[in-house]
Design an enzyme around this catalytic site. Structure first.
Site, PDB file in Angstrom:
ATOM      1  N   ILE A  40     -11.855   3.063  -8.352  1.00  0.00           N
ATOM      2  CA  ILE A  40     -10.377   3.368  -8.455  1.00  0.00           C
ATOM      3  C   ILE A  40     -10.426   4.571  -9.022  1.00  0.00           C
ATOM      4  O   ILE A  40     -11.323   5.287 -10.289  1.00  0.00           O
ATOM      5  CB  ILE A  40      -9.540   2.686  -9.421  1.00  0.00           C
ATOM      6  N   SER A  41     -10.151   5.913  -8.478  1.00  0.00           N
ATOM      7  CA  SER A  41     -10.253   7.069  -8.711  1.00  0.00           C
ATOM      8  C   SER A  41     -10.719   8.604  -9.434  1.00  0.00           C
ATOM      9  O   SER A  41      -9.194   7.316 -11.067  1.00  0.00           O
ATOM     10  CB  SER A  41     -10.200   8.256  -7.233  1.00  0.00           C
TER      11      SER A  41
END
Length: 684
Positions: free
Chosen positions: A346-347
């Site tokens: 998840i960025s």
């Protein structure tokens, strides 16, 4: 004008550390296992951090057999090897990193067997106070160290009245105590205190000589984070302690000032600080704080995207991750391959915000996302398009699709659907889309998707230029071609398993250390021969091009990616004789069995300190390649540098490719399916 001797460029001594991330039953290291580890590592230097409910261990010699034994004995659930990337800039540069490693090792030898014992927070305060005193800071400068430490921890709600007085009193005693004279020290305590004091003195000298590349107080605040993490103090308690430390220095009244004198005696019992500062454990406050930070940094700009961040719980999409980590501006890995390489994450929130601003989704829009991850970005998109809009998020792994679907359902995102599909092929049955967003990287334009965009639709795509250099492009149709309305520097995990599978090969370099080279399919490189290239003689050339503190590297990288036939490749890691331009490693140009990587040397002129860019070549064509890179860096500095207008980009596929030209043909990048043109005016 003066230069450091380029042959003795100050590079951190401890460049070769064996690294592993270790997981334990129940998610934490037990005192018994800590004792076993401590005993087994007694004959070598080592240091560690407690991170992600496990241990990040760095040792002088490989410790695989020891960790395998712990797994066999069920004292550890598993471990994954990796590359240690020291935070050299955060600790003030190569010489500051040397100081840090010495402190880390001295502290780790005692902090590891102390696992599970009381008083760790208090011991940390005494050790750090000893270090701060020896660094020569005055009382308010010392207070600023605690203030900077507090700014890097979660928010807290301050106590009042008697609770505040008791906390400040206990903290003041700890900060002013002569730690070395504690009457009942643990084994090795005196040596531990001496190491922190020596670290403070060495940092003081480096700062006085102008050899730190970061402020002394900021470096000390970073030492505080690492010391508290080694001790296993939770982030919320760290925040509480830092807040009280600041209060000691800056509260009203002369008696609250920090003394620079050591007390003559130390209470046999460590004064215990009450947990009277309430950590922020309310997700709403964490969410609001994250949004505020992103607005302040200008990653968030438009009201709709800001509101989506303020109303979407990021922690709900990261089950098992603690609240503070969920709202930190950092990527969170969620899946690794069989070799331990991260293949999905998840960025970082700042990257998520940047891409959503690039996409510009509106109420009622239909949006396609490639790269579902945990569903967080799709949930934000769902907020942006509203109940009359629809979002489809795709991934190639069923477990990720299932996880994203569960998270989205629990969050009430009824207008978002997770689908098992190849993001590069899209989802034609629901086209056309007003927006298509890729949260994974690509080496070329996924051509099938262009026909799935509605008129006026926008494609946001992180695409590699050449080698490791990539940017997040926001494309809109411009007749038969495409133009960028936004372009931001970024790096994403590449596409997998589909029609645009962005294959890359990591080449481990032979010999000492852990240096490795990223290579991609379009690069002409002899991967087998280049494994031994760093063992061959080097050619070192300096460019005369100077960067000052804060100058970006991104435009030099972009220029070289356009000009050099193989672009630039990331080369992380460390080994004796390897002198990269950053602590994590370097960027390298490739040519068959040869490479040339970037280095720097420090100097000072009438404008102050600077770092001159250099190039080091290895291999049969290393000398000529180094000269080529040097000449191109000089050309970039003369014609563009960091003061030219920012470039814009155009793109075309199919027959329209031939219609795209530019004044400088070197800025035309042809890929298998597309042509990218960089329009980059020279500086005035």
């Amino acid at each position: 004008m003066t230069f450091d001797d380029d042959e003795s460029l100050p590079i951190t001594r401890d460049t070769t550390w064996w690294h592993a991330s270790v997981a334990f039953p129940g998610g934490s290291l037990s005192p018994k296992t800590a004792q076993v580890l401590s005993a087994a590592l007694h004959d070598q230097r080592f240091h560690f951090l407690r991170k992600d409910s496990g241990l990040r261990l760095r040792t002088e010699r490989p410790s695989a057999a020891l960790l395998d034994y712990l797994v066999t004995e069920q004292q550890a659930t598993g471990w994954v090897g990796g590359i240690y990337e020291p935070e050299t800039e955060a600790f003030g540069g190569p010489e500051g990193m040397d100081v840090a490693h010495d402190v880390f090792c001295a502290d780790s030898r005692s902090a590891l067997p102390e696992t599970g014992r009381n008083g760790t927070r208090e011991r940390c305060v005494m050790l750090l106070s000893a270090m701060i005193r020896e660094s020569g800071l005055d009382p308010f400068e010392a207070g600023d160290v605690w203030s900077q430490f507090a700014a890097l921890r979660p928010s807290v709600t301050p106590p009042t009245g008697g609770a505040l007085d008791r906390s400040v009193s206990a903290m003041r005693r700890l900060m002013n105590a002569d730690a070395a004279r504690w009457p009942h020290p643990d084994p090795g305590w005196v040596e531990r205190v001496a190491a922190f004091e020596d670290g403070g003195r060495r940092l003081r000298r480096l700062a006085a000589d102008g050899r730190l590349i970061r402020g002394l107080r900021a470096v000390l605040a970073h030492h505080a984070i690492f010391a508290f993490n080694r001790a296993g103090v939770p982030a919320t308690e760290q925040a509480a302690t830092a807040w009280v430390g600041r209060q000691v220095a800056f509260s009203v009244g002369n008696d609250a000032d920090v003394s620079t004198r050591r007390s003559k005696t130390t209470d046999p019992n460590l004064p215990r600080m009450e947990t009277t500062v309430t950590p922020v454990t309310d997700p709403a406050e964490q969410r609001e704080s994250l949004a505020n930070r992103l607005v302040e940094s200008e990653h968030l700009r438009t009201p709709a995207v800001i509101d989506a961040f303020r109303t979407t719980d990021r922690h709900d999409f990261l089950p098992g991750v603690d609240l503070e980590a969920a709202y930190r501006d950092d990527a969170v890995p969620i899946k690794h391959d069989e070799h331990g390489e991260m293949i999905s994450c998840i960025s970082a929130p700042s990257i998520v915000a940047t891409q959503l601003e690039q996409l510009g989704a509106q109420l009622g829009h239909k949006v396609l996302e490639a790269g579902a991850a945990t569903g967080y970005n799709a949930a934000l998109l769902g907020k942006l398009v509203g109940p009359d809009g629809q979002v489809w998020t795709l991934d190639v792994d069923q477990d990720l699709v299932d996880g994203a679907s569960k998270n989205l359902a629990q969050a009430g995102a009824t207008n978002v659907t997770a689908v098992l599909a190849d993001g590069a092929a899209g989802l034609p049955e629901h086209a056309p889309y007003d927006g298509i967003q890729f949260t994974v990287g690509a080496g070329d334009i996924p051509v099938k998707l262009l026909g799935q965009l509605a008129p006026g639709g926008r494609l946001v795509l992180p695409m590699r230029i050449r080698g490791s250099i990539s940017r997040s492009f926001a494309f809109e149709r411009d007749g038969d071609t495409w133009k960028t309305v936004s372009c931001e520097m970024c790096t994403f995990i590449p596409l997998r398993k589909g029609v645009c599978d962005d294959l890359y090969t990591v080449v481990p370099m032979a010999g000492e250390g852990n240096v490795r080279l990223e290579t991609f399919s379009e690069q002409e490189v002899d991967r087998e021969a280049i494994r031994t290239v760093l063992d061959q003689p080097q050619t070192k050339v300096y460019t005369g091009v100077k960067l000052r503190q804060g100058d970006p590297w991104q435009w030099a990288y972009l220029y070289l990616a356009c000009i050099l036939p193989n672009g630039l490749s990331r080369m992380p890691g460390s080994r004796p004789g390897f002198t990269p331009h950053f602590g994590w490693g370097s960027m390298a140009a490739l040519d068959g069995d040869s490479l040339a990587y970037l280095t720097i040397r420090e100097g000072e002129d009438n404008m102050g300190r600077f770092w001159e860019i250099g190039v080091i070549g290895h291999g049969s064509r290393g000398a000529s390649l180094a000269d080529q890179v040097v000449n191109e860096i000089r050309n970039w500095d003369e014609g563009w540098g960091n003061t030219a207008p920012e470039p814009t980009f155009r793109m075309a596929v199919g027959d329209a490719r031939d219609t795209l030209t530019t004044a400088d043909p070197r800025f035309v990048i042809d890929k298998t399916y597309s042509r990218l043109v960089v329009d980059w005016p020279r500086k005035g």
